[in-house]
Design a protein around this motif. Structure first.
Motif, short mmCIF file in Angstrom:
data_model
loop_
_atom_site.label_atom_id
_atom_site.label_comp_id
_atom_site.label_asym_id
_atom_site.label_seq_id
_atom_site.Cartn_x
_atom_site.Cartn_y
_atom_site.Cartn_z
N GLY A 163 0.83 -1.20 0.00
CA GLY A 163 0.00 0.00 0.00
C GLY A 163 0.87 1.25 0.00
N CYS A 164 0.97 1.90 -1.14
CA CYS A 164 1.88 3.04 -1.27
C CYS A 164 1.12 4.37 -1.36
CB CYS A 164 2.78 2.86 -2.49
SG CYS A 164 3.82 1.38 -2.39
N GLY A 165 0.09 4.52 -0.52
CA GLY A 165 -0.70 5.74 -0.49
C GLY A 165 -0.17 6.74 0.52
N ARG A 166 -1.10 7.42 1.22
CA ARG A 166 -0.74 8.55 2.09
C ARG A 166 0.22 8.16 3.22
NH1 ARG A 166 -4.26 13.16 2.57
NH2 ARG A 166 -4.04 13.05 4.83
N VAL A 167 -0.14 7.16 4.01
CA VAL A 167 0.67 6.83 5.18
C VAL A 167 2.00 6.18 4.78
CG1 VAL A 167 -0.23 4.50 5.58
CG2 VAL A 167 0.54 5.89 7.53
N ALA A 168 2.08 5.66 3.56
CA ALA A 168 3.31 5.01 3.11
C ALA A 168 4.50 5.97 3.11
CB ALA A 168 3.11 4.44 1.71
N ALA A 169 4.23 7.25 2.97
CA ALA A 169 5.32 8.23 2.99
C ALA A 169 6.07 8.17 4.32
CB ALA A 169 4.76 9.63 2.75
N ASP A 215 10.00 -11.61 5.93
CA ASP A 215 9.69 -12.08 7.28
C ASP A 215 8.39 -11.48 7.79
OD1 ASP A 215 12.14 -13.65 7.79
OD2 ASP A 215 13.14 -11.69 7.68
N CYS A 216 8.23 -10.18 7.57
CA CYS A 216 7.08 -9.45 8.10
C CYS A 216 6.53 -8.51 7.04
CB CYS A 216 7.50 -8.66 9.34
SG CYS A 216 6.17 -7.72 10.13
N VAL A 217 5.21 -8.42 6.97
CA VAL A 217 4.55 -7.54 6.01
C VAL A 217 3.83 -6.44 6.78
CG1 VAL A 217 2.95 -7.36 4.08
CG2 VAL A 217 4.21 -9.49 4.45
N THR A 218 4.09 -5.19 6.41
CA THR A 218 3.33 -4.06 6.95
C THR A 218 2.32 -3.63 5.91
OG1 THR A 218 5.03 -2.52 6.16
CG2 THR A 218 5.18 -3.25 8.45
N PHE A 219 1.10 -3.35 6.37
CA PHE A 219 0.01 -3.00 5.45
C PHE A 219 -0.48 -1.58 5.70
CE2 PHE A 219 -0.34 -7.63 5.21
CZ PHE A 219 -0.55 -7.82 3.85
N GLY A 220 -0.49 -0.80 4.63
CA GLY A 220 -1.09 0.53 4.65
C GLY A 220 -2.10 0.64 3.52
N THR A 221 -2.85 -0.43 3.33
CA THR A 221 -3.83 -0.53 2.25
C THR A 221 -5.17 0.07 2.69
OG1 THR A 221 -4.31 -2.77 3.04
CG2 THR A 221 -2.77 -2.56 1.20
N PRO A 222 -6.12 0.25 1.76
CA PRO A 222 -7.44 0.75 2.15
C PRO A 222 -8.06 -0.08 3.27
CG PRO A 222 -7.22 0.82 -0.23
CD PRO A 222 -5.99 0.14 0.29
N SER A 223 -8.77 0.58 4.15
CA SER A 223 -9.29 -0.06 5.37
C SER A 223 -10.08 -1.32 5.08
CB SER A 223 -10.17 0.94 6.13
OG SER A 223 -9.45 2.09 6.49
N GLY A 224 -10.93 -1.28 4.04
CA GLY A 224 -11.78 -2.42 3.74
C GLY A 224 -11.04 -3.65 3.27
N SER A 225 -9.76 -3.50 2.93
CA SER A 225 -8.97 -4.63 2.44
C SER A 225 -8.10 -5.27 3.51
CB SER A 225 -8.07 -4.18 1.27
OG SER A 225 -7.05 -3.31 1.73
N TYR A 258 -10.00 15.27 -0.76
CA TYR A 258 -9.50 14.13 0.02
C TYR A 258 -10.39 12.91 -0.20
CZ TYR A 258 -8.98 11.15 4.16
OH TYR A 258 -8.84 10.08 5.00
N TYR A 259 -11.70 13.08 -0.01
CA TYR A 259 -12.60 11.93 -0.11
C TYR A 259 -12.70 11.39 -1.54
CZ TYR A 259 -14.09 12.67 4.69
OH TYR A 259 -14.11 12.76 6.07
N SER A 260 -12.43 12.24 -2.52
CA SER A 260 -12.49 11.80 -3.92
C SER A 260 -11.16 11.25 -4.42
CB SER A 260 -12.92 12.97 -4.82
OG SER A 260 -14.18 13.47 -4.44
N SER A 261 -10.12 11.34 -3.59
CA SER A 261 -8.78 10.93 -4.04
C SER A 261 -8.67 9.43 -4.22
CB SER A 261 -7.73 11.41 -3.05
OG SER A 261 -7.90 10.80 -1.77
N ASP A 262 -9.50 8.65 -3.51
CA ASP A 262 -9.54 7.20 -3.65
C ASP A 262 -10.99 6.74 -3.57
OD1 ASP A 262 -6.67 6.21 -3.73
OD2 ASP A 262 -6.62 7.42 -1.90
N ALA A 263 -11.35 5.77 -4.40
CA ALA A 263 -12.75 5.34 -4.50
C ALA A 263 -13.28 4.72 -3.22
CB ALA A 263 -12.90 4.36 -5.66
N TRP A 264 -12.41 4.21 -2.36
CA TRP A 264 -12.86 3.52 -1.15
C TRP A 264 -13.19 4.47 -0.01
CZ3 TRP A 264 -9.77 4.17 3.22
CH2 TRP A 264 -8.48 4.66 2.99
#
Length: 348
Positions: free
Chosen positions: A3-9, A62-72, A156-162
């Motif tokens: 997940g390379c969106g907002r928090v990924a920075a 070894d470990c996966v960090t997730f910053g994907t859309p909440s519903g996923s 902000y709300y229109s930046s991603d469909a989810w």
């Protein structure tokens, strides 16, 4: 990292600036090739666009960090756990409490770490407040409050469909104020019942951009939540107040990073410099808690331990409060915590 969106920075800064030791960022994944490639270019990590392929072919994870859309979060975290990887996921841990419980059990059965990011618990101001609570300095608790006044417009709300949907996101209390609700229950203790009102006051979304609520804590104290993304034109504050018979503390700033008020009926010498000692300047509303949290994850795994800083049980506490808040809106009255929303994580 997936997940390379907002928090990924923030994750990019942590791994490229050497803010943690003992781990490296080897792979990045995003369904948008451009995002994955940009993250890869800046981090020297290998880019992927399909999670299942990465989990199958990248043998050194070894470990996966997730910053994907909440519903996923549920499906993604489950896929990584099934593949034998430790998992740390951004908030919310999942969209529904039963999903988090399922993932927690899966991780325990497979001997894997599964945790959620609650970076505000690492803020010096919050840790100082929690220490005073644990010492009993507040005595009988009277009131605990949260106030989140942030600005998020339709760009902000229109930046991603989810975003802005019950199925995949939730409103201000799920996406923004969840960290502060977690901090409130972490300090004040379990919430027993809630009564809430929420509305999309300015933004054209199906969920709430503004919610107010009254809480009853199990210890008898009262609580108030005020949360909005309809502040204009800019973010104003994110604050938490604790009032007890023995003293009062207000933690504020952009993201619970500054001591604004600190006074007890029985003073101690350290009280005089508490505001200076425990306040922290932060560059963004994400704060600076991610790095020490992830360092604790790395250190635990290197010791062969699988208990994360914030486990599934802890991560579900704020989610359960949020579900009760939505159920209160749906039923138009008081709701006991443990009662789930009929819409959050389901839609409709």
């Amino acid at each position: 990292h997936v997940g390379c969106g907002r928090v990924a920075a923030r994750y990019l800064e942590i791994f490229t600036r050497g803010e943690i030791s003992g781990a490296r960022l080897g792979h990045v994944c995003d369904i948008e090739r451009s995002r994955a490639d940009e993250f890869s270019r800046k981090s020297n990590a290998r880019a992927w666009t399909d999670l299942e392929t990465m989990l199958r072919e990248a043998k050194d994870i070894d470990c996966v960090t997730f910053g994907t859309p909440s519903g996923s979060h549920f499906e993604n975290a489950r896929a990584a756990l099934v593949a034998g990887k430790h998992v740390i996921v951004e908030k919310p841990i999942t969209m529904r409490p039963e999903q988090a419980e399922e993932l927690g059990k899966l991780a325990r059965d497979k001997g894997l770490m599964f945790g959620v990011v609650k970076q505000n618990r690492y803020n010096p101001a919050m840790r100082a407040l929690k220490a005073m609570m644990d010492r009993g300095r507040f005595g009988k608790l009277v009131l605990g409050t949260v106030r989140v006044r942030w600005a998020r417009d339709m760009n902000y709300y229109s930046s991603d469909a989810w975003r802005g949907k019950f199925l995949s996101d939730g409103g201000v209390i799920t996406n923004q104020a969840i960290h502060h609700i977690d901090a409130l229950q972490w300090v004040m203790g379990p919430v027993k019942a809630v009564c809430a009102h929420g509305t999309a006051r300015i933004n054209d979304i199906e969920v709430d951009d503004t919610t107010v609520a009254i809480l009853r804590f199990a210890n008898g104290a009262s609580g108030v939540i005020e949360a909005t993304t309809a502040a204009r034109p800019d973010d104003i504050e994110a604050s938490l107040s604790v009032l007890g018979e023995g003293g009062s503390v207000v933690v504020g700033g952009w993201a619970l990073n500054e001591i604004l008020f600190w006074k007890f009926t029985v003073p101690e010498a350290a009280d005089e410099t508490a505001q200076l000692d425990h306040s922290q300047v932060i560059p963004t509303s994400y704060g600076l808690g991610h790095a020490p949290l992830l360092q604790d994850v790395v250190d635990a795994l290197k010791r062969g331990e699988i208990e994360p800083p914030v486990n599934a049980t802890e991560g579900t506490k704020s989610l359960s409060i949020i579900h009760a808040l939505y159920r209160s809106m749906e039923d138009n009255g008081w709701v006991t915590v443990g009662t789930s929303s009929k819409r959050l994580g389901i839609g409709g």
